[in-house]
Scaffold this active site. Structure first.
Site, short mmCIF file in Angstrom:
data_model
loop_
_atom_site.label_atom_id
_atom_site.label_comp_id
_atom_site.label_asym_id
_atom_site.label_seq_id
_atom_site.Cartn_x
_atom_site.Cartn_y
_atom_site.Cartn_z
N SER A 18 1.90 -4.17 7.65
CA SER A 18 0.96 -3.98 6.87
C SER A 18 -0.08 -2.73 7.61
CB SER A 18 -0.04 -5.22 6.47
OG SER A 18 -1.02 -4.78 5.81
N SER A 69 4.40 1.73 8.28
CA SER A 69 4.25 0.63 7.17
C SER A 69 5.36 0.35 6.45
CB SER A 69 3.23 1.28 6.08
OG SER A 69 2.08 1.28 6.77
N GLY A 89 3.26 5.65 8.83
CA GLY A 89 4.77 5.50 8.84
C GLY A 89 5.36 4.49 9.27
N ASP A 101 -0.23 -7.49 0.54
CA ASP A 101 0.16 -6.01 0.94
C ASP A 101 1.88 -6.13 0.99
OD1 ASP A 101 0.53 -3.58 1.71
OD2 ASP A 101 -0.41 -3.66 3.66
N HIS A 128 0.87 -1.08 0.05
CA HIS A 128 0.01 -0.15 0.00
C HIS A 128 0.89 1.28 0.01
CE1 HIS A 128 0.48 -0.27 4.64
NE2 HIS A 128 0.62 0.88 4.40
#
Length: 375
Positions: free
Chosen positions: A344, A329, A327, A248, A221
């Protein structure tokens, strides 16, 4: 749709006829727990309440459990009902639907528990729910709970409208399902604020997962194929591939000026050197690194969870009780020094706590045909 990959172990016939002395572990993952740095031990103490000796001992036990989990699956065959690490006993617990298989499990040095449903049937139930169509937003996810020997569907507390009820009826018709209410809804951890770690199209920010041959892996993402990546104002590369929702994960191909390193930023301590990517069992400890909140630890709660984000469902994620925030992620997850996955999303934050999900790294490596950089 997420592909389901079945791991096949070479020499399965030999394993199936192997005789093991009672009370003896089939495989020992070694004493690599003694390699834990002081900073890693400090995180275990802060987040799991373990002192230095306990942290080293637990990592060693978890590595043995991870090695024996593979053998247990092969030796119990169709009767395999899932497995998890029990922190209290320091052993792997293996569910079996055939009481006659308990001796095989015990011969590995693991504990056996007779359960009504096989792991295959639980996975089949979860896959049917995956294919049931778009879930209502009040349904926050579903996963196989190996300890409970059931598929758990999580729903926002107090939401019992017709749409949710209809979805739950479909889920329960698929197999053994229990419903758990939650006060939080998961969200992806991408944060449009720029600056730290790496930036996408000079706008949003995410965190590097692990260095691999040709670049690094991160969350899907965070960016799409062709999006540019910068770090510290310098061009870093582009997204070579990306998958979200459904999965993801992503692969960023970096330029020749960037040298891959087998390390994970500990934020305030010495870097963690990645030694491999052996998957830890449910119940094992795990720590994550991210550019917003740094380093935090927790335990693996479940595997192969489907999470229903607003952007769409993602299946095959691992559920943890470690915290994270926007952030973080794409950031690294490690168990000891073994790579586990990339962040994720989740619910909550590092002030109030919550759940965080990661995409297992071995699938990412397989999809893009890249190799993890190890020390």
């Amino acid at each position: 749709m997420k592909c389901t990959r079945v791991a096949r172990v070479a020499g399965a016939v030999v394993l199936a006829t192997l005789t093991v002395a009672p009370g003896t572990a089939l495989a020992s993952a070694g004493d690599r727990g003694s390699e834990l740095s002081g900073e890693v031990v400090a995180a275990y103490q802060r987040d799991l309440g373990l002192n230095a000796d306990q942290a080293v001992e637990r990592v060693g036990l978890e590595r043995t459990a991870a090695a024996n989990q593979k053998a247990a699956r092969e030796l119990t065959g169709a009767a395999y009902g899932g497995a998890w690490f029990d922190a209290a006993s320091g052993k792997l617990v293996v569910g079996v639907t055939d009481e006659g298989k308990t001796r095989v499990v015990q011969a590995l040095g693991a504990e056996a528990k007779v359960v009504p449903h096989t792991a295959a049937s639980l996975t089949d139930t979860k896959n049917k729910i995956d294919q049931a169509g778009k879930a209502p937003s009040a349904v926050t996810g579903w996963y196989v709970d190996e300890r409970a020997n059931s598929v758990v569907v999580t729903v926002r507390r107090g939401v019992v409208d017709d749409e949710v009820a209809k979805f739950l009826d479909v889920a329960k018709a698929a197999g053994p399902v229990s419903v758990v209410e939650t006060d939080r809804a998961p969200r992806v951890y991408a944060d449009i604020r720029g600056g730290d770690a790496y930036n996408i199209n000079n706008a949003s920010r995410c965190s590097i997962g692990f260095a691999v041959s040709g670049g690094f892996v991160s969350a899907g993402h965070c960016g799409s194929a062709g999006d540019s990546v910068t770090s510290g104002g310098q061009s870093m590369g582009t997204f070579e591939g990306s998958s979200f929702p459904g999965n993801d994960y992503s692969y960023v191909k970096t330029g020749s000026g960037w040298t891959p390193s087998p390390t994970v930023n500990h934020y305030g301590g010495a870097d963690v050197v990645v030694s491999g990517s052996t998957e830890s069992a449910v119940g094992a400890s795990v720590c994550r690194s991210g550019s917003t909140t740094g380093w935090h630890c927790g335990t693996v709660q479940a595997k192969d969870q489907t999470v229903n984000y607003q952007e769409g469902s993602v299946s095959g994620l691992t559920r943890t009780n470690a915290c994270a925030e926007p952030g973080d992620s794409g950031g690294s997850w490690v168990s000891g020094t073994e790579a586990q996955g990339v962040t994720s999303g989740g619910s909550g934050d590092c002030t109030s706590g919550g759940e965080t999900y990661f995409q297992p790294v071995n699938e990412i490596l397989s999809v893009y045909g890249v190799s993890l950089i190890t020390g």
